[in-house]
Design a protein around this motif. Structure first.
Motif, PDB file in Angstrom:
ATOM      1  N   ARG A 151       0.550  13.028  10.446  1.00 37.95           N
ATOM      2  CA  ARG A 151      -0.808  12.629  10.121  1.00 37.95           C
ATOM      3  C   ARG A 151      -1.160  11.302  10.787  1.00 37.95           C
ATOM      4  O   ARG A 151      -0.456  10.309  10.585  1.00 37.95           O
ATOM      5  CB  ARG A 151      -0.969  12.485   8.604  1.00 37.95           C
ATOM      6  N   LEU A 187      -8.255   4.176  -0.384  1.00 38.22           N
ATOM      7  CA  LEU A 187      -7.335   4.608   0.666  1.00 38.22           C
ATOM      8  C   LEU A 187      -7.550   6.082   0.998  1.00 38.22           C
ATOM      9  O   LEU A 187      -7.878   6.890   0.129  1.00 38.22           O
ATOM     10  CB  LEU A 187      -5.895   4.382   0.220  1.00 38.22           C
ATOM     11  N   VAL A 188      -7.336   6.396   2.255  1.00 37.74           N
ATOM     12  CA  VAL A 188      -7.406   7.788   2.699  1.00 37.74           C
ATOM     13  C   VAL A 188      -6.092   8.468   2.354  1.00 37.74           C
ATOM     14  O   VAL A 188      -5.024   7.934   2.655  1.00 37.74           O
ATOM     15  CB  VAL A 188      -7.650   7.852   4.220  1.00 37.74           C
ATOM     16  N   GLU A 189      -6.193   9.614   1.728  1.00 38.82           N
ATOM     17  CA  GLU A 189      -4.971  10.318   1.339  1.00 38.82           C
ATOM     18  C   GLU A 189      -4.443  11.159   2.501  1.00 38.82           C
ATOM     19  O   GLU A 189      -5.176  11.491   3.423  1.00 38.82           O
ATOM     20  CB  GLU A 189      -5.245  11.180   0.105  1.00 38.82           C
ATOM     21  N   MET A 190      -3.155  11.505   2.400  1.00 35.25           N
ATOM     22  CA  MET A 190      -2.505  12.189   3.516  1.00 35.25           C
ATOM     23  C   MET A 190      -3.083  13.571   3.792  1.00 35.25           C
ATOM     24  O   MET A 190      -3.031  14.068   4.898  1.00 35.25           O
ATOM     25  CB  MET A 190      -0.997  12.313   3.239  1.00 35.25           C
ATOM     26  N   LYS A 191      -3.629  14.186   2.783  1.00 39.14           N
ATOM     27  CA  LYS A 191      -4.058  15.582   2.938  1.00 39.14           C
ATOM     28  C   LYS A 191      -5.560  15.743   3.163  1.00 39.14           C
ATOM     29  O   LYS A 191      -6.065  16.863   3.190  1.00 39.14           O
ATOM     30  CB  LYS A 191      -3.637  16.371   1.692  1.00 39.14           C
ATOM     31  N   GLU A 192      -6.283  14.656   3.309  1.00 38.16           N
ATOM     32  CA  GLU A 192      -7.737  14.772   3.488  1.00 38.16           C
ATOM     33  C   GLU A 192      -8.180  14.129   4.801  1.00 38.16           C
ATOM     34  O   GLU A 192      -7.587  13.163   5.254  1.00 38.16           O
ATOM     35  CB  GLU A 192      -8.476  14.112   2.306  1.00 38.16           C
ATOM     36  N   THR A 193      -9.245  14.692   5.380  1.00 37.20           N
ATOM     37  CA  THR A 193      -9.810  14.081   6.583  1.00 37.20           C
ATOM     38  C   THR A 193     -10.558  12.809   6.181  1.00 37.20           C
ATOM     39  O   THR A 193     -10.761  12.547   4.993  1.00 37.20           O
ATOM     40  CB  THR A 193     -10.818  15.024   7.268  1.00 37.20           C
ATOM     41  N   LEU A 194     -11.010  12.058   7.180  1.00 36.84           N
ATOM     42  CA  LEU A 194     -11.779  10.843   6.888  1.00 36.84           C
ATOM     43  C   LEU A 194     -13.074  11.195   6.176  1.00 36.84           C
ATOM     44  O   LEU A 194     -13.466  10.546   5.200  1.00 36.84           O
ATOM     45  CB  LEU A 194     -12.074  10.092   8.185  1.00 36.84           C
ATOM     46  N   VAL A 254      -2.077   4.716  12.250  1.00 40.30           N
ATOM     47  CA  VAL A 254      -3.305   4.306  12.935  1.00 40.30           C
ATOM     48  C   VAL A 254      -3.037   4.135  14.425  1.00 40.30           C
ATOM     49  O   VAL A 254      -2.198   3.328  14.820  1.00 40.30           O
ATOM     50  CB  VAL A 254      -3.835   2.970  12.381  1.00 40.30           C
ATOM     51  N   GLU A 291     -13.689  13.760   4.360  1.00 42.16           N
ATOM     52  CA  GLU A 291     -13.390  14.176   2.984  1.00 42.16           C
ATOM     53  C   GLU A 291     -13.109  12.977   2.087  1.00 42.16           C
ATOM     54  O   GLU A 291     -13.517  12.944   0.922  1.00 42.16           O
ATOM     55  CB  GLU A 291     -12.195  15.140   2.974  1.00 42.16           C
ATOM     56  N   PHE A 324       0.831  -1.202   0.000  1.00 40.76           N
ATOM     57  CA  PHE A 324       0.000   0.000   0.000  1.00 40.76           C
ATOM     58  C   PHE A 324       0.868   1.255   0.000  1.00 40.76           C
ATOM     59  O   PHE A 324       1.933   1.290   0.611  1.00 40.76           O
ATOM     60  CB  PHE A 324      -0.889   0.022   1.244  1.00 40.76           C
ATOM     61  N   GLY A 332     -10.151  11.638  12.524  1.00 43.24           N
ATOM     62  CA  GLY A 332      -9.128  11.660  11.487  1.00 43.24           C
ATOM     63  C   GLY A 332      -8.900  13.017  10.853  1.00 43.24           C
ATOM     64  O   GLY A 332      -8.553  13.095   9.675  1.00 43.24           O
ATOM     65  N   ASP A 333      -9.090  14.079  11.624  1.00 43.98           N
ATOM     66  CA  ASP A 333      -8.783  15.391  11.047  1.00 43.98           C
ATOM     67  C   ASP A 333      -7.306  15.464  10.698  1.00 43.98           C
ATOM     68  O   ASP A 333      -6.462  14.876  11.379  1.00 43.98           O
ATOM     69  CB  ASP A 333      -9.146  16.501  12.031  1.00 43.98           C
ATOM     70  N   VAL A 334      -7.013  16.197   9.646  1.00 39.80           N
ATOM     71  CA  VAL A 334      -5.639  16.263   9.147  1.00 39.80           C
ATOM     72  C   VAL A 334      -4.701  16.832  10.211  1.00 39.80           C
ATOM     73  O   VAL A 334      -3.566  16.382  10.362  1.00 39.80           O
ATOM     74  CB  VAL A 334      -5.576  17.094   7.850  1.00 39.80           C
ATOM     75  N   SER A 347       0.165   6.180   3.925  1.00 39.97           N
ATOM     76  CA  SER A 347      -1.145   6.247   4.552  1.00 39.97           C
ATOM     77  C   SER A 347      -0.970   6.845   5.953  1.00 39.97           C
ATOM     78  O   SER A 347       0.121   6.768   6.522  1.00 39.97           O
ATOM     79  CB  SER A 347      -1.661   4.806   4.620  1.00 39.97           C
ATOM     80  N   PRO A 348      -2.025   7.442   6.511  1.00 41.83           N
ATOM     81  CA  PRO A 348      -1.896   7.964   7.883  1.00 41.83           C
ATOM     82  C   PRO A 348      -1.558   6.848   8.862  1.00 41.83           C
ATOM     83  O   PRO A 348      -1.884   5.690   8.630  1.00 41.83           O
ATOM     84  CB  PRO A 348      -3.294   8.519   8.166  1.00 41.83           C
ATOM     85  N   ALA A 365      -2.653   0.217   6.640  1.00 38.21           N
ATOM     86  CA  ALA A 365      -3.180   1.199   5.692  1.00 38.21           C
ATOM     87  C   ALA A 365      -4.563   1.651   6.158  1.00 38.21           C
ATOM     88  O   ALA A 365      -5.271   0.893   6.820  1.00 38.21           O
ATOM     89  CB  ALA A 365      -3.275   0.582   4.309  1.00 38.21           C
ATOM     90  N   VAL A 366      -4.919   2.869   5.821  1.00 43.21           N
ATOM     91  CA  VAL A 366      -6.217   3.405   6.230  1.00 43.21           C
ATOM     92  C   VAL A 366      -7.096   3.601   4.999  1.00 43.21           C
ATOM     93  O   VAL A 366      -6.748   4.355   4.095  1.00 43.21           O
ATOM     94  CB  VAL A 366      -6.077   4.750   6.955  1.00 43.21           C
TER      95      VAL A 366
END
Lengths: 220, 220
Positions: A87, B45-52, A9, B54, A3, A78-80, A6-7, B8-9
């Motif tokens: 992150r 996948l959740v990207e590094m620059k976006e909240t969950l 966890v 988003e 993968f 999960g706020d940035v 990713s943030p 991974a998220v």
DNA sequence: CCTCTTAGTGTATTTATTACACTAACCTGT
DNA sequence: ACAGGTTAGTGTAATAAATACACTAAGAGG
């Protein structure tokens, strides 16, 4: 399959207890870094080989020395910008303990550890103030339609003890007769046969929960 | 600060709609890999620059062409073996749409996409069967104490339409007079003034929700 | 104008919720 | 021994909410 980035966890655990008539949460004071001096929930990164629930149980034991208590997933935050260090996404859990279960690990990594009244929270790190407030609401609403109060009381307790737990968490007083009527009606508790004497007053019958695992019951 | 290796998220979105008297969920059929042929929730996948949140909104738009609908976080699934391709944690969301909103993107990456009756799910990938079942329960319980049905109906609808949505999701029939009484009592809807004629029967008054944002209401 | 279909309406019964005040048991101090 | 303080324990009446239930209304079609 590999993968991409990713943030991280993490899980954070709200450990609730009713102490001296107040709903309290176990907090740790951070000893270093950008959040030095601030208070935070016990938490940590989820390891590759454990489920989320297992991570929460591990943290509960590592940080609070607590085992075999009620635990449920609360919400995922999960706020940035929730952690300025990088992150991350935090899966929050909440646990319920009674005074007996508590046996906190003390390490010099933390500047402090202790129970804090949820109505008078200290300055908190990350988004943990929001997490606590969210958890308090969830706890209050679950109290009304489940038997989870069992996890906040010792094995034997009086009906006054039980009512007090409800009042503290709901933040309002309840009518004694109506409360008892309902509790008996839904068979939440049963008499143990013994009594508690506490001084210059009438002794109280002791009760135990009829079920010591989470069950849906219309309590209020 | 640099975090060590972590799962991974991802987020997966349950997109619900009531179609032809059935509660349906939008599923995608996987075109390749170990889950080829199986059906799955739209996710990514959740990207590094976006909240969950988003990330869930992005997936909703990318995969289903849906915008401006009701969306709420459901639960986070993190069993170690939930995805055989690697360790991941999935933050599940659920969205509510009415037929009008639906405009799925078709790509050749997927073998198929379509609405499936939640009571007759096809063979599903990952832990997505569990996720759908969890979501259905949550939806049913929220229906009873909020106005979220607004998100499942077009702007104008009849009281019979509304009752039918409740019946389909709760899985039981409701008394027509009692249902209408309660709906009016809690001021969930207001008359629009117009009527709908559908053929050989009495025309029905059309209603609209008095609030088109999530509100707590004791509906049932 | 008869038939079919869906829309729309009210009341009585049962059940649940609320409000409310006194007696019981024990200890302490005199 | 008994008076005063303190917490435990109990029932009923009034109000509100939920349920069960059946007919009339409006339109279309033959």
């Amino acid at each position: 399959m590999h993968f991409p980035k990713s943030p991280a966890v993490a899980t954070d655990v709200l450990i609730f207890s009713v102490l001296e008539g107040k709903l309290c949460v176990l907090l740790i004071q951070i000893g270093s870094g950008p959040y030095k001096g601030k208070w935070a929930l016990p938490g940590g990164l989820v390891e590759m080989k454990e489920t989320l629930d297992e991570a929460a149980l591990r943290i509960l034991e590592e940080k609070a020395g607590v085992r075999g208590v009620y635990l449920e997933q609360l919400y995922t935050f999960g706020d940035v910008d929730r952690d300025v260090r990088g992150r991350s996404v935090s899966v929050a859990y909440f646990a319920l303990v009674n005074g007996d279960h508590y046996n906190p690990r003390t390490t010099d990594y933390y500047a402090g550890i202790g129970w804090k009244d949820v109505r008078r929270l200290p300055a908190m790190a990350f988004d943990h103030k929001k997490v606590v407030e969210f958890g308090v609401k969830r706890l209050a609403s679950k109290l009304a339609y489940s038997n989870i109060a069992y996890a906040l009381l010792p094995r034997e307790f009086t009906l006054s003890d039980l009512q007090s737990v409800y009042e503290v968490i709901l933040g309002r007083t309840l009518d004694k007769r109506n409360f008892r009527k309902k509790i008996q009606e839904v068979k939440l508790v049963k008499e143990t046969g013994s009594m508690r004497r506490t001084g210059a007053n009438r002794p109280a019958k002791l009760y135990a929960f009829s079920q010591s695992r989470p069950t849906l019951v219309d309590v209020l």
